[in-house]
Write a protein that holds these residues in place. Structure first.
Motif, PDB file in Angstrom:
ATOM      1  N   ILE A 171       0.833  -1.208   0.000  1.00 33.52           N
ATOM      2  CA  ILE A 171       0.000   0.000   0.000  1.00 33.52           C
ATOM      3  C   ILE A 171       0.868   1.257   0.000  1.00 33.52           C
ATOM      4  O   ILE A 171       0.592   2.217  -0.735  1.00 33.52           O
ATOM      5  N   LYS A 172       1.915   1.229   0.798  1.00 41.04           N
ATOM      6  CA  LYS A 172       2.799   2.394   0.860  1.00 41.04           C
ATOM      7  C   LYS A 172       3.482   2.642  -0.487  1.00 41.04           C
ATOM      8  O   LYS A 172       3.566   3.781  -0.952  1.00 41.04           O
ATOM      9  N   LEU A 173       3.944   1.577  -1.123  1.00 39.68           N
ATOM     10  CA  LEU A 173       4.603   1.729  -2.421  1.00 39.68           C
ATOM     11  C   LEU A 173       3.630   2.252  -3.473  1.00 39.68           C
ATOM     12  O   LEU A 173       3.983   3.114  -4.286  1.00 39.68           O
ATOM     13  N   CYS A 174       2.404   1.758  -3.451  1.00 39.63           N
ATOM     14  CA  CYS A 174       1.388   2.255  -4.387  1.00 39.63           C
ATOM     15  C   CYS A 174       1.140   3.746  -4.182  1.00 39.63           C
ATOM     16  O   CYS A 174       1.016   4.509  -5.142  1.00 39.63           O
ATOM     17  N   SER A 175       1.078   4.146  -2.911  1.00 43.32           N
ATOM     18  CA  SER A 175       0.866   5.561  -2.602  1.00 43.32           C
ATOM     19  C   SER A 175       2.002   6.423  -3.148  1.00 43.32           C
ATOM     20  O   SER A 175       1.768   7.480  -3.749  1.00 43.32           O
ATOM     21  N   LEU A 176       3.230   5.955  -2.967  1.00 38.09           N
ATOM     22  CA  LEU A 176       4.375   6.715  -3.463  1.00 38.09           C
ATOM     23  C   LEU A 176       4.367   6.806  -4.985  1.00 38.09           C
ATOM     24  O   LEU A 176       4.665   7.865  -5.563  1.00 38.09           O
ATOM     25  N   LEU A 177       4.045   5.702  -5.659  1.00 40.55           N
ATOM     26  CA  LEU A 177       4.012   5.703  -7.119  1.00 40.55           C
ATOM     27  C   LEU A 177       2.937   6.631  -7.657  1.00 40.55           C
ATOM     28  O   LEU A 177       3.164   7.391  -8.615  1.00 40.55           O
ATOM     29  N   LEU A 178       1.762   6.584  -7.050  1.00 39.35           N
ATOM     30  CA  LEU A 178       0.672   7.446  -7.501  1.00 39.35           C
ATOM     31  C   LEU A 178       1.019   8.920  -7.296  1.00 39.35           C
ATOM     32  O   LEU A 178       0.739   9.759  -8.158  1.00 39.35           O
ATOM     33  N   HIS A 179       1.627   9.227  -6.154  1.00 37.50           N
ATOM     34  CA  HIS A 179       1.988  10.620  -5.877  1.00 37.50           C
ATOM     35  C   HIS A 179       3.060  11.114  -6.842  1.00 37.50           C
ATOM     36  O   HIS A 179       2.997  12.244  -7.338  1.00 37.50           O
ATOM     37  N   GLU A 180       4.029  10.243  -7.136  1.00 34.22           N
ATOM     38  CA  GLU A 180       5.128  10.652  -8.017  1.00 34.22           C
ATOM     39  C   GLU A 180       4.659  10.866  -9.449  1.00 34.22           C
ATOM     40  O   GLU A 180       5.113  11.797 -10.121  1.00 34.22           O
ATOM     41  N   HIS A 181       3.770  10.034  -9.927  1.00 36.55           N
ATOM     42  CA  HIS A 181       3.388  10.080 -11.337  1.00 36.55           C
ATOM     43  C   HIS A 181       2.132  10.919 -11.607  1.00 36.55           C
ATOM     44  O   HIS A 181       1.967  11.419 -12.719  1.00 36.55           O
ATOM     45  N   PHE A 182       1.256  11.075 -10.604  1.00 36.00           N
ATOM     46  CA  PHE A 182      -0.027  11.731 -10.890  1.00 36.00           C
ATOM     47  C   PHE A 182      -0.368  12.860  -9.923  1.00 36.00           C
ATOM     48  O   PHE A 182      -1.372  13.533 -10.112  1.00 36.00           O
ATOM     49  N   GLY A 183       0.423  13.052  -8.892  1.00 36.36           N
ATOM     50  CA  GLY A 183       0.169  14.164  -7.998  1.00 36.36           C
ATOM     51  C   GLY A 183      -0.582  13.781  -6.735  1.00 36.36           C
ATOM     52  O   GLY A 183      -1.013  12.645  -6.533  1.00 36.36           O
ATOM     53  N   GLU A 184      -0.779  14.776  -5.884  1.00 31.09           N
ATOM     54  CA  GLU A 184      -1.317  14.540  -4.531  1.00 31.09           C
ATOM     55  C   GLU A 184      -2.780  14.118  -4.554  1.00 31.09           C
ATOM     56  O   GLU A 184      -3.192  13.215  -3.818  1.00 31.09           O
ATOM     57  N   ILE A 185      -3.598  14.761  -5.384  1.00 31.38           N
ATOM     58  CA  ILE A 185      -5.039  14.473  -5.371  1.00 31.38           C
ATOM     59  C   ILE A 185      -5.313  13.054  -5.869  1.00 31.38           C
ATOM     60  O   ILE A 185      -6.074  12.296  -5.252  1.00 31.38           O
ATOM     61  N   VAL A 186      -4.680  12.694  -6.981  1.00 28.48           N
ATOM     62  CA  VAL A 186      -4.863  11.343  -7.509  1.00 28.48           C
ATOM     63  C   VAL A 186      -4.347  10.315  -6.520  1.00 28.48           C
ATOM     64  O   VAL A 186      -4.956   9.256  -6.310  1.00 28.48           O
ATOM     65  N   GLU A 187      -3.223  10.621  -5.873  1.00 29.41           N
ATOM     66  CA  GLU A 187      -2.669   9.692  -4.877  1.00 29.41           C
ATOM     67  C   GLU A 187      -3.631   9.507  -3.711  1.00 29.41           C
ATOM     68  O   GLU A 187      -3.811   8.385  -3.198  1.00 29.41           O
ATOM     69  N   LYS A 188      -4.271  10.560  -3.288  1.00 26.32           N
ATOM     70  CA  LYS A 188      -5.186  10.468  -2.151  1.00 26.32           C
ATOM     71  C   LYS A 188      -6.390   9.600  -2.481  1.00 26.32           C
ATOM     72  O   LYS A 188      -6.793   8.740  -1.681  1.00 26.32           O
ATOM     73  N   VAL A 189      -6.954   9.797  -3.672  1.00 28.58           N
ATOM     74  CA  VAL A 189      -8.111   8.995  -4.084  1.00 28.58           C
ATOM     75  C   VAL A 189      -7.705   7.542  -4.311  1.00 28.58           C
ATOM     76  O   VAL A 189      -8.381   6.611  -3.856  1.00 28.58           O
ATOM     77  N   GLY A 190      -6.587   7.325  -5.016  1.00 30.64           N
ATOM     78  CA  GLY A 190      -6.147   5.961  -5.312  1.00 30.64           C
ATOM     79  C   GLY A 190      -5.798   5.177  -4.068  1.00 30.64           C
ATOM     80  O   GLY A 190      -6.180   4.004  -3.927  1.00 30.64           O
ATOM     81  N   THR A 191      -5.079   5.800  -3.137  1.00 26.10           N
ATOM     82  CA  THR A 191      -4.698   5.106  -1.906  1.00 26.10           C
ATOM     83  C   THR A 191      -5.917   4.773  -1.062  1.00 26.10           C
ATOM     84  O   THR A 191      -6.000   3.693  -0.453  1.00 26.10           O
ATOM     85  N   TYR A 192      -6.888   5.680  -1.034  1.00 25.79           N
ATOM     86  CA  TYR A 192      -8.119   5.410  -0.277  1.00 25.79           C
ATOM     87  C   TYR A 192      -8.834   4.187  -0.836  1.00 25.79           C
ATOM     88  O   TYR A 192      -9.296   3.318  -0.076  1.00 25.79           O
ATOM     89  N   LEU A 193      -8.918   4.081  -2.156  1.00 27.51           N
ATOM     90  CA  LEU A 193      -9.584   2.925  -2.768  1.00 27.51           C
ATOM     91  C   LEU A 193      -8.800   1.640  -2.518  1.00 27.51           C
ATOM     92  O   LEU A 193      -9.392   0.574  -2.316  1.00 27.51           O
ATOM     93  N   ILE A 194      -7.470   1.725  -2.551  1.00 24.46           N
ATOM     94  CA  ILE A 194      -6.655   0.530  -2.307  1.00 24.46           C
ATOM     95  C   ILE A 194      -6.851   0.036  -0.876  1.00 24.46           C
ATOM     96  O   ILE A 194      -6.939  -1.168  -0.617  1.00 24.46           O
ATOM     97  N   ARG A 195      -6.953   0.954   0.067  1.00 24.20           N
ATOM     98  CA  ARG A 195      -7.109   0.561   1.468  1.00 24.20           C
ATOM     99  C   ARG A 195      -8.506   0.025   1.778  1.00 24.20           C
ATOM    100  O   ARG A 195      -8.655  -0.920   2.558  1.00 24.20           O
ATOM    101  N   THR A 196      -9.516   0.621   1.183  1.00 20.54           N
ATOM    102  CA  THR A 196     -10.895   0.307   1.580  1.00 20.54           C
ATOM    103  C   THR A 196     -11.618  -0.642   0.634  1.00 20.54           C
ATOM    104  O   THR A 196     -12.651  -1.208   0.992  1.00 20.54           O
TER     105      THR A 196
END
Length: 518
Positions: free
Chosen positions: A6-31
């Protein structure tokens, strides 16, 4: 999934798509799957921000959506697909190695954008290649199109599912979410496009504007007003095909290390011949005859047919079973084993340890009648997979290696648990396969049930034989054959489920009885 994933996914999303996309993507991965309203309330983002983030994630195949029975749409993120972003550079480098700069840029553009039409890819790649060329030279669209066709023919790129064409009426309301479909036969069919033109340099546009600014502006406006010839047909990178290529390369390298370069080239030829016809998840390639392999060998390998047959025999007889023989027609039919298995000799060692309980490596070699090097490799491989364990018995308190016995043994309880887990996975796979078979033939099954119901009703009312035959003919001969194939496949799956369930029962009973022992 683990917290590390989950942490690695969050870092990848933030690096490639920015903070907002990372926040939405990580939330879906967790829940897990969530509706739009839940994401807005839980993430604290604005509705418009969540919608745009979902668009980005769906565009890059990181999130899928599904219409629920109650009428709302749920979105689900795929952690494994996010982790594949780490492998993007390897995909691009592989495309460059196989297809040069043009193939590299095609794959790169598709990875950067998620999905694109062929015409958009061709124009973008032609422009990028033109910018790297000398002044006065340009890249033709037709050259890029030819490379795109090659990538599609070898299945490195594939069509995306699309919305099926349905007639629209004023009274028909659009669905909350479109249903995307794809015909497997069309996944690699390239549309016939007559793309005429050359790549353009960005710096040359300013120079041309001084000469004909008005005409150029009108031309650009005219181009933008017309839809592209392949509008609605989107393409994406086939990640499974790249993984298949990586796997094949690993097999070729392993053969070269174990035997020689000629053997590896023979295996490479076999894999290349079946790379498109064999599924990436198949355990073996399609059977190939010795004659076919001989005709397909590279021109640089001038080996006689007799020598090729000897190499194939050696490969088939090797304990690691890289190549298997499946028949004698055409000079012998051979397959390449794709999935790793321990093989019959490892099974012999495993049975020996079960019977003898504890054995040193030299004893295993002698009792199993296997050469020392091969026995050592097999023991270490089974040890790494936890099928066997190593027990140390020191002669002295200092545990010196020279004065210690190293005994191999089988941890039966651990092996039983591992096999039980594999059995659960096997049953799940079988159930999914049966559901898939049933779903694929849903309409035909419903038709067959309706016909059977009508026949039963007419037989109850005493209908004539001619009438009954007429009803039976509502199902055509090809449909009956399809039903027979479905019935046969489902019966095989059911029988396999029962057989695996018998093993599950034995393993569960053994584990429970062992755990109950004082």
């Amino acid at each position: 999934m683990t917290q590390a994933e989950i942490k690695l996914c969050s870092l990848l999303l933030h690096e490639h798509f920015g903070e907002i996309v990372e926040k939405v993507g990580t939330y879906l991965i967790r829940t897990g799957a969530q509706p739009l309203r839940g994401m807005v309330s839980e993430t604290g983002l604005l509705l418009d921000q969540v919608k745009k983030a979902l668009c980005v994630l769906i565009q890059h195949n990181l999130v899928t959506y599904q219409l629920q029975k109650r009428g709302f749409v749920e979105y689900q993120a795929h952690c494994k697909r996010v982790l594949r972003i780490l492998r993007y550079p390897r995909y691009i480098y592989t495309a460059k190695t196989l297809y040069g700069d043009t193939g590299e840029l095609i794959v790169e553009e598709l990875l950067l954008n998620g999905k694109m039409t062929m015409s958009a890819v061709v124009k973008k790649v032609a422009d990028r290649l033109t910018e790297t060329m000398e002044d006065g030279k340009t890249m033709d669209y037709c050259d890029v199109s030819s490379m795109f066709v090659r990538l599609a023919d070898t299945h490195f790129v594939q069509r995306c599912p699309q919305v099926p064409e349905t007639p629209e009426t004023p009274d028909t309301l659009p669905p909350p979410a479109p249903t995307l479909v794809i015909n497997e036969k069309d996944m690699y069919v390239v549309p016939r496009l007559n793309l005429i033109g050359k790549g353009k340099r960005r710096r040359s546009c300013d120079e041309e504007e001084h000469g004909e600014p008005k005409a150029k502006k009108q031309k650009q406006d005219g181009e933008s007003s017309e839809p592209p010839p392949d509008d609605g047909i989107y393409w994406q990178v086939n990640i499974d095909r790249f993984h298949q290529h990586f796997r094949d390369q690993g097999i070729v390298s392993a053969v070269a290390n174990r035997m020689d370069q000629t053997s590896s080239e023979i295996v490479r030829t076999m894999l290349r011949m079946s790379e498109v016809t064999t599924s990436s998840s198949a355990p073996y390639t399609q059977p190939l005859s010795s004659n076919e392999i001989f005709r397909s060998l590279p021109a640089g390998y001038n080996i006689a047919k007799q020598v090729l047959d000897q190499y194939l025999t050696l490969l088939a007889d090797d304990p690691l079973e890289f190549v298997g023989k499946s028949g004698d027609s055409g000079g012998g039919m051979y397959t390449v084993s794709i999935l790793w298995g321990f093989g019959s000799r490892c099974a012999r060692i495993f049975r020996l340890l079960l019977r003898k309980k504890h054995l040193e490596q030299k004893q295993v070699e002698d009792f199993a009648m296997i050469p020392a090097k091969e026995a050592k490799d097999m023991l270490y491989k089974m040890l790494s997979e936890n099928f066997v364990s190593l027990q140390e018995i020191p002669k002295t308190p200092d545990h010196a290696p020279s004065r210690t016995f190293y005994l191999y043994t089988v941890n039966v309880l651990s092996s039983a648990r591992m096999l039980l887990h594999k059995c659960y996975k096997s049953v799940a796979n079988l159930m999914e396969r049966r559901q898939y078979e049933t779903k694929e033939n849903k309409r035909l099954l419903e038709k067959s049930q309706r016909v059977e119901a009508i026949l039963a009703s007419m037989q109850a009312t005493g209908a004539e034989e001619a009438q009954l035959q007429e009803i039976e003919e509502m199902i055509t001969a090809p449909e009956r054959q399809q039903l027979e194939n479905l019935k046969r496949n489902v019966n095989k799956i059911d029988a396999s489920e029962n057989q695996v369930d018998e093993t599950i029962f034995v393993l569960e009973s053994f584990i429970e009885s062992t755990m109950r022992k004082p």
